[in-house]
Motif scaffolding. Structure first.
Motif, PDB file in Angstrom:
ATOM      1  N   SER A 115       4.929   1.259   5.135  1.00 29.11           N
ATOM      2  CA  SER A 115       4.343   2.495   5.639  1.00 29.11           C
ATOM      3  C   SER A 115       3.181   2.904   4.745  1.00 29.11           C
ATOM      4  O   SER A 115       3.068   2.458   3.595  1.00 29.11           O
ATOM      5  CB  SER A 115       5.386   3.624   5.674  1.00 29.11           C
ATOM      6  OG  SER A 115       5.695   4.061   4.357  1.00 29.11           O
ATOM      7  N   TYR A 116       2.333   3.767   5.275  1.00 29.12           N
ATOM      8  CA  TYR A 116       1.199   4.284   4.516  1.00 29.12           C
ATOM      9  C   TYR A 116       1.672   5.030   3.272  1.00 29.12           C
ATOM     10  O   TYR A 116       1.126   4.853   2.179  1.00 29.12           O
ATOM     11  CB  TYR A 116       0.380   5.210   5.414  1.00 29.12           C
ATOM     12  CG  TYR A 116      -0.799   5.867   4.748  1.00 29.12           C
ATOM     13  CD1 TYR A 116      -2.010   5.197   4.630  1.00 29.12           C
ATOM     14  CD2 TYR A 116      -0.719   7.172   4.256  1.00 29.12           C
ATOM     15  CE1 TYR A 116      -3.117   5.798   4.037  1.00 29.12           C
ATOM     16  CE2 TYR A 116      -1.803   7.782   3.657  1.00 29.12           C
ATOM     17  CZ  TYR A 116      -3.000   7.088   3.549  1.00 29.12           C
ATOM     18  OH  TYR A 116      -4.080   7.688   2.953  1.00 29.12           O
ATOM     19  N   ASP A 117       2.697   5.853   3.423  1.00 25.31           N
ATOM     20  CA  ASP A 117       3.208   6.620   2.286  1.00 25.31           C
ATOM     21  C   ASP A 117       3.760   5.701   1.200  1.00 25.31           C
ATOM     22  O   ASP A 117       3.565   5.955   0.004  1.00 25.31           O
ATOM     23  CB  ASP A 117       4.291   7.593   2.741  1.00 25.31           C
ATOM     24  CG  ASP A 117       3.734   8.753   3.548  1.00 25.31           C
ATOM     25  OD1 ASP A 117       2.510   8.987   3.470  1.00 25.31           O
ATOM     26  OD2 ASP A 117       4.504   9.418   4.266  1.00 25.31           O
ATOM     27  N   GLU A 118       4.444   4.640   1.603  1.00 22.19           N
ATOM     28  CA  GLU A 118       4.990   3.705   0.620  1.00 22.19           C
ATOM     29  C   GLU A 118       3.868   2.986  -0.120  1.00 22.19           C
ATOM     30  O   GLU A 118       3.931   2.804  -1.349  1.00 22.19           O
ATOM     31  CB  GLU A 118       5.910   2.694   1.298  1.00 22.19           C
ATOM     32  CG  GLU A 118       6.602   1.752   0.324  1.00 22.19           C
ATOM     33  CD  GLU A 118       7.489   0.730   1.017  1.00 22.19           C
ATOM     34  OE1 GLU A 118       7.749  -0.315   0.399  1.00 22.19           O
ATOM     35  OE2 GLU A 118       7.896   0.975   2.168  1.00 22.19           O
ATOM     36  N   ALA A 119       2.829   2.607   0.608  1.00 24.80           N
ATOM     37  CA  ALA A 119       1.693   1.932  -0.029  1.00 24.80           C
ATOM     38  C   ALA A 119       1.011   2.856  -1.041  1.00 24.80           C
ATOM     39  O   ALA A 119       0.668   2.438  -2.156  1.00 24.80           O
ATOM     40  CB  ALA A 119       0.696   1.474   1.034  1.00 24.80           C
ATOM     41  N   TYR A 235       2.849  -3.289   6.900  1.00 19.70           N
ATOM     42  CA  TYR A 235       2.081  -2.162   7.407  1.00 19.70           C
ATOM     43  C   TYR A 235       1.932  -1.123   6.284  1.00 19.70           C
ATOM     44  O   TYR A 235       2.943  -0.763   5.689  1.00 19.70           O
ATOM     45  CB  TYR A 235       2.757  -1.515   8.612  1.00 19.70           C
ATOM     46  CG  TYR A 235       1.892  -0.425   9.206  1.00 19.70           C
ATOM     47  CD1 TYR A 235       0.922  -0.744  10.149  1.00 19.70           C
ATOM     48  CD2 TYR A 235       2.013   0.891   8.782  1.00 19.70           C
ATOM     49  CE1 TYR A 235       0.108   0.234  10.666  1.00 19.70           C
ATOM     50  CE2 TYR A 235       1.180   1.877   9.289  1.00 19.70           C
ATOM     51  CZ  TYR A 235       0.233   1.543  10.234  1.00 19.70           C
ATOM     52  OH  TYR A 235      -0.593   2.515  10.726  1.00 19.70           O
ATOM     53  N   PRO A 236       0.727  -0.583   5.994  1.00 24.91           N
ATOM     54  CA  PRO A 236      -0.561  -1.013   6.536  1.00 24.91           C
ATOM     55  C   PRO A 236      -0.804  -2.501   6.272  1.00 24.91           C
ATOM     56  O   PRO A 236      -0.438  -3.018   5.214  1.00 24.91           O
ATOM     57  CB  PRO A 236      -1.577  -0.156   5.778  1.00 24.91           C
ATOM     58  CG  PRO A 236      -0.803   1.027   5.298  1.00 24.91           C
ATOM     59  CD  PRO A 236       0.566   0.501   5.008  1.00 24.91           C
ATOM     60  N   GLY A 237      -1.444  -3.126   7.210  1.00 26.87           N
ATOM     61  CA  GLY A 237      -1.514  -4.578   7.183  1.00 26.87           C
ATOM     62  C   GLY A 237      -2.497  -5.170   6.199  1.00 26.87           C
ATOM     63  O   GLY A 237      -2.426  -6.363   5.911  1.00 26.87           O
ATOM     64  N   TYR A 238      -3.424  -4.375   5.695  1.00 26.98           N
ATOM     65  CA  TYR A 238      -4.387  -4.897   4.732  1.00 26.98           C
ATOM     66  C   TYR A 238      -4.957  -3.734   3.934  1.00 26.98           C
ATOM     67  O   TYR A 238      -4.785  -2.570   4.288  1.00 26.98           O
ATOM     68  CB  TYR A 238      -5.510  -5.672   5.428  1.00 26.98           C
ATOM     69  CG  TYR A 238      -6.306  -4.848   6.422  1.00 26.98           C
ATOM     70  CD1 TYR A 238      -7.526  -4.284   6.075  1.00 26.98           C
ATOM     71  CD2 TYR A 238      -5.831  -4.640   7.709  1.00 26.98           C
ATOM     72  CE1 TYR A 238      -8.249  -3.531   6.972  1.00 26.98           C
ATOM     73  CE2 TYR A 238      -6.552  -3.884   8.627  1.00 26.98           C
ATOM     74  CZ  TYR A 238      -7.753  -3.339   8.255  1.00 26.98           C
ATOM     75  OH  TYR A 238      -8.463  -2.582   9.164  1.00 26.98           O
ATOM     76  N   LEU A 326       6.466  -4.060  -6.829  1.00 27.96           N
ATOM     77  CA  LEU A 326       6.777  -4.233  -5.407  1.00 27.96           C
ATOM     78  C   LEU A 326       8.273  -4.451  -5.195  1.00 27.96           C
ATOM     79  O   LEU A 326       8.867  -3.909  -4.246  1.00 27.96           O
ATOM     80  CB  LEU A 326       5.991  -5.414  -4.835  1.00 27.96           C
ATOM     81  CG  LEU A 326       4.463  -5.303  -4.845  1.00 27.96           C
ATOM     82  CD1 LEU A 326       3.845  -6.527  -4.176  1.00 27.96           C
ATOM     83  CD2 LEU A 326       4.001  -4.025  -4.155  1.00 27.96           C
ATOM     84  N   LYS A 327       8.899  -5.234  -6.080  1.00 27.02           N
ATOM     85  CA  LYS A 327      10.333  -5.494  -5.945  1.00 27.02           C
ATOM     86  C   LYS A 327      11.150  -4.226  -6.156  1.00 27.02           C
ATOM     87  O   LYS A 327      12.120  -3.966  -5.430  1.00 27.02           O
ATOM     88  CB  LYS A 327      10.765  -6.584  -6.931  1.00 27.02           C
ATOM     89  CG  LYS A 327      10.304  -7.983  -6.564  1.00 27.02           C
ATOM     90  CD  LYS A 327      10.831  -8.999  -7.566  1.00 27.02           C
ATOM     91  CE  LYS A 327      10.488 -10.425  -7.157  1.00 27.02           C
ATOM     92  NZ  LYS A 327      11.016 -11.416  -8.130  1.00 27.02           N
ATOM     93  N   GLU A 328      10.783  -3.453  -7.166  1.00 27.82           N
ATOM     94  CA  GLU A 328      11.505  -2.211  -7.439  1.00 27.82           C
ATOM     95  C   GLU A 328      11.401  -1.248  -6.258  1.00 27.82           C
ATOM     96  O   GLU A 328      12.378  -0.583  -5.895  1.00 27.82           O
ATOM     97  CB  GLU A 328      10.927  -1.549  -8.696  1.00 27.82           C
ATOM     98  CG  GLU A 328      11.248  -2.278  -9.996  1.00 27.82           C
ATOM     99  CD  GLU A 328      10.450  -1.755 -11.162  1.00 27.82           C
ATOM    100  OE1 GLU A 328       9.753  -0.719 -10.980  1.00 27.82           O
ATOM    101  OE2 GLU A 328      10.491  -2.361 -12.252  1.00 27.82           O
ATOM    102  N   THR A 329      10.217  -1.198  -5.651  1.00 26.85           N
ATOM    103  CA  THR A 329      10.029  -0.307  -4.516  1.00 26.85           C
ATOM    104  C   THR A 329      10.807  -0.795  -3.295  1.00 26.85           C
ATOM    105  O   THR A 329      11.420   0.002  -2.578  1.00 26.85           O
ATOM    106  CB  THR A 329       8.527  -0.203  -4.169  1.00 26.85           C
ATOM    107  OG1 THR A 329       7.807   0.218  -5.327  1.00 26.85           O
ATOM    108  CG2 THR A 329       8.299   0.797  -3.056  1.00 26.85           C
TER     109      THR A 329
END
Length: 336
Positions: A115-119, A235-238, A326-329
């Motif tokens: 998601s956008y928020d996660e990114a 997502y977001p894909g890029y 990334l793994k922790e998230t």
């Protein structure tokens, strides 16, 4: 007012006030040449960015926007900014994975976020932005920050219902995605965005994984390929970014740097809104045959991406830190 215009107005309004607070002190004018890999389809978005920079700096900073490959090949923008051939760019790190250790991670690994928020959380609150900024600084480049895209899915000339259908097609993909597809014996090739229309129309490629329906409409790719398939990988894909030559950045006053930072923040929000809301509109325009990859094949793609995560981590200690983030998230969100 349709959904797209409502969202665009909201994005612009959210940052108009901070931009208006910039001082009007006078300095000599600095002209900045900025290339993107985008074509004319995004000209209004970049014109707004340039206008914000000029207005907020009281004319001391002026950005001249050049479309994809106008000054240098898109894949060479990073080096062109580094050596000062151009002053700045909006690029995509998937174009230079062999030149920067963290490029593959920055551009958006399959499965990295959902998601956008996660990114945003991963970049701004878990430390990924600082790691990326460190890597670019070692190459005389100031990394302003990420610009998150919308969907990142498949457009083909023929319908696709499974990964098996892709084995007889040649698909344009970035290096990271190509490695995943090749694990399923799917032929891939890389072409910059400016060459996709010709590639599809001449049969050089049978499909592309480049963006979402908004970008595909803007580039008129629906004229030569109409079958859109959601892959369910990320997502977001890029993730784009704005890069500025470090010497150019350091020559700016603190006030001008603040203007650039505020204009970037507005631009990043504006562009994400333009891409996402535009994809909603374009997806319902009737220009595409919309489809979705079956859940089993989507899961197979995500599992195949796990190998790429480890390969990226092995490139440097910095990359290991990034992959750990990334793994922790993923673990915290229940995806691991």
């Amino acid at each position: 007012m349709n959904r797209r215009n409502i969202l665009k107005a909201a994005a612009a309004g959210a940052v108009a006030a901070p931009l208006a607070m910039a001082s009007t002190s006078a300095f000599a004018t600095t002209n900045l040449r900025m290339q993107t890999y985008w074509g004319r389809e995004a000209s209004d978005v970049f014109a707004a960015f340039g206008g914000d920079v000029r207005t907020a700096s009281n004319g001391t900073l002026r950005v001249r926007h050049f479309t994809g490959s106008s000054l240098v090949p898109d894949a060479e923008m990073f080096q062109a900014v580094s050596n000062g051939t151009i002053d700045m760019c909006q690029g995509y790190a998937g174009y230079w994975p062999g030149q920067l250790d963290i490029a593959g991670i920055e551009s958006g690994l399959p499965g990295a976020w959902t998601s956008y928020d996660e990114a945003q959380y991963v970049f701004r609150h878990k430390g990924l932005l600082e790691l990326i900024r460190e890597a670019y600084a070692e190459n005389n480049v100031h990394y302003m920050g990420p610009i998150f895209g919308g969907p990142f899915d498949l457009l083909t000339k023929e319908p696709v219902n499974s990964l098996e259908d892709l084995k007889n097609m040649r698909i344009r993909a970035t290096p990271a995605v190509a490695r995943i597809l090749q694990a399923f014996d799917i032929p891939t090739v890389f072409l910059p965005g400016s060459e996709l229309y010709v590639g599809l129309s001449t049969g050089t490629i049978d499909g592309v994984i480049y963006a979402g329906t908004n970008e595909y409409v803007g580039m008129k790719l629906y004229e030569v390929a109409k079958h859109y398939t959601s892959l369910g990988m990320v997502y977001p894909g890029y993730c784009d970014q704005i890069l500025v030559n470090m010497d150019v950045w350091n020559a700016m006053s603190e006030e001008e740097q603040k203007v650039m930072e505020l204009a970037y923040e507005k631009h990043a929000s504006h562009m994400n809104t333009w891409m996402v809301s535009g994809s909603i509109d374009a997806g319902g325009s009737g220009k595409f045959e919309m489809n979705k990859l079956n859940a089993e094949d989507s899961a197979r793609l995500r599992r195949a991406a796990e190998v790429i995560w480890e390969d990226e981590a092995a490139k440097s200690e910095r990359n290991r830190k990034a992959i750990d983030i990334l793994k922790e998230t993923a673990l915290a969100t229940g995806r691991a």
